[in-house]
Design an enzyme around this catalytic site. Structure first.
Site, short mmCIF file in Angstrom:
data_model
loop_
_atom_site.label_atom_id
_atom_site.label_comp_id
_atom_site.label_asym_id
_atom_site.label_seq_id
_atom_site.Cartn_x
_atom_site.Cartn_y
_atom_site.Cartn_z
N GLU A 60 -8.40 9.60 4.53
CA GLU A 60 -8.59 8.17 4.78
C GLU A 60 -8.95 7.97 6.24
O GLU A 60 -8.52 8.75 7.10
CB GLU A 60 -7.29 7.40 4.50
CG GLU A 60 -6.88 7.38 3.06
CD GLU A 60 -5.78 6.36 2.84
OE1 GLU A 60 -6.07 5.28 2.31
OE2 GLU A 60 -4.62 6.63 3.22
N GLU A 61 -9.66 6.87 6.50
CA GLU A 61 -10.05 6.59 7.88
C GLU A 61 -8.85 6.32 8.78
O GLU A 61 -8.93 6.44 9.98
CB GLU A 61 -11.03 5.42 7.94
CG GLU A 61 -10.58 4.13 7.23
CD GLU A 61 -9.40 3.46 7.84
OE1 GLU A 61 -9.34 3.42 9.08
OE2 GLU A 61 -8.54 2.98 7.08
N LYS B 145 -0.63 12.74 2.55
CA LYS B 145 -1.43 13.22 3.67
C LYS B 145 -0.51 13.99 4.60
O LYS B 145 0.71 13.79 4.58
CB LYS B 145 -2.15 12.09 4.36
CG LYS B 145 -1.26 10.97 4.83
CD LYS B 145 -2.11 9.74 5.16
CE LYS B 145 -1.24 8.57 5.52
NZ LYS B 145 -1.57 7.34 4.82
N THR C 270 0.83 -1.21 0.00
CA THR C 270 0.00 0.00 0.00
C THR C 270 0.86 1.25 0.00
O THR C 270 0.52 2.26 -0.59
CB THR C 270 -0.90 0.03 1.27
OG1 THR C 270 -1.51 -1.25 1.42
CG2 THR C 270 -1.97 1.08 1.16
N SER D 94 6.34 4.28 8.54
CA SER D 94 5.20 5.06 9.01
C SER D 94 4.94 4.92 10.50
O SER D 94 5.77 5.29 11.31
CB SER D 94 3.98 4.66 8.18
OG SER D 94 2.91 5.52 8.45
N HIS D 95 3.82 4.33 10.87
CA HIS D 95 3.38 4.25 12.25
C HIS D 95 3.84 2.96 12.92
O HIS D 95 3.50 2.71 14.06
CB HIS D 95 1.86 4.32 12.28
CG HIS D 95 1.28 3.36 11.27
ND1 HIS D 95 1.34 3.60 9.91
CD2 HIS D 95 0.72 2.15 11.42
CE1 HIS D 95 0.81 2.57 9.27
NE2 HIS D 95 0.43 1.67 10.16
N LYS E 87 10.11 4.08 0.26
CA LYS E 87 9.06 4.40 -0.70
C LYS E 87 9.58 5.42 -1.69
O LYS E 87 10.28 6.36 -1.30
CB LYS E 87 7.87 4.98 0.08
CG LYS E 87 6.68 5.32 -0.77
CD LYS E 87 5.48 5.69 0.08
CE LYS E 87 5.52 7.14 0.51
NZ LYS E 87 4.25 7.60 1.07
N ASP F 25 2.62 11.86 8.46
CA ASP F 25 1.50 12.01 7.54
C ASP F 25 0.16 11.71 8.20
O ASP F 25 -0.87 12.18 7.75
CB ASP F 25 1.71 11.19 6.24
CG ASP F 25 1.97 9.73 6.50
OD1 ASP F 25 2.09 9.33 7.68
OD2 ASP F 25 2.08 8.97 5.51
N ARG F 26 0.16 10.97 9.30
CA ARG F 26 -1.11 10.70 9.99
C ARG F 26 -1.35 11.70 11.10
O ARG F 26 -0.40 12.22 11.68
CB ARG F 26 -1.09 9.31 10.62
CG ARG F 26 -1.00 8.21 9.61
CD ARG F 26 -1.12 6.86 10.27
NE ARG F 26 -1.24 5.83 9.26
CZ ARG F 26 -1.73 4.63 9.46
NH1 ARG F 26 -2.12 4.27 10.67
NH2 ARG F 26 -1.82 3.76 8.48
N ASP G 272 6.31 9.36 10.64
CA ASP G 272 6.74 10.13 9.47
C ASP G 272 5.84 11.34 9.20
O ASP G 272 6.01 12.03 8.19
CB ASP G 272 6.82 9.23 8.23
CG ASP G 272 5.48 8.68 7.81
OD1 ASP G 272 4.66 8.38 8.70
OD2 ASP G 272 5.24 8.55 6.59
C1 G1P Z 1 -2.81 1.39 5.86
C2 G1P Z 1 -4.06 2.23 5.87
C3 G1P Z 1 -4.15 3.08 4.63
C4 G1P Z 1 -2.88 3.93 4.51
C5 G1P Z 1 -1.65 3.03 4.59
C6 G1P Z 1 -0.37 3.86 4.61
O1 G1P Z 1 -2.83 0.51 4.76
O2 G1P Z 1 -5.21 1.43 5.99
O3 G1P Z 1 -5.28 3.90 4.68
O4 G1P Z 1 -2.87 4.63 3.30
O5 G1P Z 1 -1.69 2.25 5.76
O6 G1P Z 1 -0.33 4.72 5.70
P1 G1P Z 1 -3.28 -1.03 4.87
O7 G1P Z 1 -2.41 -1.66 5.90
O8 G1P Z 1 -4.70 -1.00 5.32
O9 G1P Z 1 -3.10 -1.58 3.48
ZN ZN Z 2 2.83 7.60 8.19
#
Ligand code: G1P
Ligand code: ZN
Length: 560
Positions: A382-383, A395, A18, A131-132, A144, A299-300, A297
């Protein structure tokens, strides 16, 4: 300094998900693992630029294709960030980039990366982040590629990169000493200029163009208080600079502001479970009415009032409702809005009222890029705690916080009041995501297949008190590029505008993660307990999947 060609063999598991390539850090630390991927990115870009000469490295290892171009490099500061940056500098120089811009200290938030690529007209950038996800030798790492528009590479490009990783047999590098990335300045390595730049400058300038900093300063001068939790990720320096230094918020506004390689041992993920310190501090009677947090990072984002949690779908809808009158950068109005499939439909109602389009895309920020580039939407979200706009192609957590700050400053209301006003006007989408982590990947895939097989017979069926109005495995056709994406998620819509979306995560690094997205719309009843309202939908979802029988899981691993 001579460019050298290093022989290598493919790793077969380098397909970006993703959001780029995510793996356990130790996998990235294997000899040539990172190098292979970076060279494959360059091969793919070179091939696509040359309209497809199969992307092979020229025999003389001094490819000229990048001689006018700039590459930006930075990351969220997690463990292995620094060695990875040094390796990338060498490979970029080996591949003949004219310039490599490296964020000072190696720290560059994802939104700042997007801003830097756009403002400095770079060819692209490499973001080092998972990311997180937690950081450390036994945790996660990621890389990425972002394109010229500042956004994540679209699927055609990431698939091309993957193909390159399967056939790579060598990469270009140099035997050069490490570059000092902690001091601004520049030096030449082979023909490449390596410049260390201030990671805060471009991003802060962009924020100042969009928001009324003078009005926000006045708001803090008048006693407004907030708490921002950087979770020891990359946003600490940005938040201190923007909120404390530029806008005059008191010192101490930013919590956990020093970037750490292991994020203090925590998940740098801004939700109620992981931003526990912030949640606890806000619960204090004397606490500020506004709290926010970002992931590693940057973005969230998560937005909180003293007594309320703003769900990301609501946050997007509220920003869409108020942007045109509360934020100078959006004074001209919005051209449209976009949200990912599983994200609540709250923003659709704001769009309908404003007479603008609302787009539904697959999960992942990369799908918003084409819509933003074509001017079809201004805001998107996004949620998964992601909100952003056309100012960049990622984001943007701090941007979202500045949006809320602006609308609180203009309305002189509390977070809870703003939210309740919104619900009164539009009704409320109760929303939750239930994640089931670490499922055996094969069994999870089989479960999704079995669910999909049930879809054709679903419409008209009653499940509990709900009647199914449509059920499908959603596919998406990009309205701009025409690109097709299949299996974006299985969606069941009920006659009362409630929905369940099922999908497997594309960012996990261990087994499979099932995500259940539950949404129930209520026009009048907007003050009920979320969990209670959604419990029947959760039960329906579990039954349809046979979760209990298949995995013996009583309840989700995380609810957000
Ligand atoms: C998850 C989130 C998605 C976000 C992505 C990157 O991906 O659900 O909205 O864009 O992280 O931060 P997923 O693990 O669901 O594929
Ligand atoms: Zn992130």
């Amino acid at each position: 300094m001579r460019i050298k060609t290093v022989p290598t063999v493919p790793f077969r598991d380098q397909r970006p998900g993703t959001s780029g390539l995510r793996k356990k850090t130790r996998e990235f630390m294997q000899p040539n693992y990172l190098e292979n991927f970076v060279q494959s990115v360059f091969n793919a870009i070179r091939a696509l630029q040359n309209r497809d000469r199969e992307g092979a490295l020229p025999q003389s290892a001094s490819p000229a294709d990048f001689d006018n171009t700039t590459l930006v490099v930075g990351g969220d500061g997690r463990y292995y960030n620094r060695p990875a940056i040094q390796a990338i500098i060498r490979i970029a120089a080996g591949n003949g980039f004219a310039r490599v811009l490296v964020a000072r200290g190696g720290i560059l938030s994802t939104p700042a990366m997007s801003a830097v690529i756009r403002r400095r007209k770079a060819l692209g950038g490499l973001v080092l982040s998972a990311s997180h996800n937690p950081g450390g030798p036994d945790e996660d790492f990621g890389i990425k590629y972002n394109m010229q528009n500042g956004g994540p590479a679209p699927e055609q490009v990431t698939e091309r990169i993957f193909r390159e990783t399967l056939k790579i047999d060598r990469y270009c590098s140099l035997d050069s000493p490490d570059v000092d990335i902690d001091r601004d300045g520049s030096l030449k390595i082979a023909g490449t200029e390596v410049a260390i730049f201030d990671p805060l400058a471009d991003y802060s300038a962009l924020m100042e163009e969009l928001f009324d900093f003078e009005a926000l300063r006045a708001h803090f001068r008048n006693g407004f208080r907030m708490l921002f939790d950087a979770m020891h990720g990359a946003t600490g320096p940005y938040a201190r600079h923007i909120f404390e230094e530029r806008l005059g918020a008191p010192p101490g506004t930013v919590l956990h502001g020093d970037p750490l390689e292991d994020f203090g041992g925590h998940h740098p993920d801004p939700n109620l479970a992981y931003a526990a310190d912030l949640v606890r501090l806000l619960a204090d009677g004397n606490a500020p009415d506004f709290g926010a947090a970002c992931d590693a990072d940057g973005d969230r984002n998560m937005i909180l009032g003293r007594t309320v949690f703003v769900s990301p779908g609501d946050s997007l809808a509220v920003i869409a409702e108020h942007a045109a009158h509360a934020i100078p950068g959006y004074r001209g109005g919005l051209s449209g809005v976009a949200r990912s499939l599983p994200t609540s439909t709250a923003v659709d109602r704001v769009a309908r009222a404003a007479g603008i389009n609302s787009f539904e895309t697959p999960t992942g920020w990369k799908y918003f890029g084409a819509l933003l580039d074509a001017g079809l939407c201004t805001l998107c979200g996004e949620e998964s705690f992601g909100t952003g706009s056309n100012h960049i192609r990622e984001k943007d957590g701090i941007w979202a916080v500045l949006c809320w700050l602006s609308l609180l400053a203009v309305s002189k209301k509390s977070v809870a009041e703003v939210l309740h006003d919104h619900w009164r006007k539009f009704g409320r989408s109760y929303f939750q995501r239930h994640d089931y982590d670490k499922l055996v990947a094969k069994s999870a895939a089989a479960m999704m297949q079995d669910l999909e097989a049930q879809m054709p017979g679903m419409p008209g069926r009653s499940l509990g008190n709900f009647v199914v109005s449509s059920a499908e495995d959603v596919s998406y056709r990009d309205p701009v590029t025409g690109a097709e994406t299949e299996h974006a998620g299985i969606r069941i819509v009920f006659s009362n505008d409630s929905r369940i979306v099922f999908r497997l995560s594309g960012t996990g690094t261990e087994g499979a993660t099932l995500r259940l997205y539950l949404e129930r719309y209520e026009r009048e009843n907007t003050d009920a307990d979320v969990e209670t309202v959604l419990a029947p939908l959760a039960e329906i979802a579990r039954e349809l999947l046979g979760l209990q029988q298949r995995f013996g899981r009583e309840k989700p691993t995380v609810i957000t």
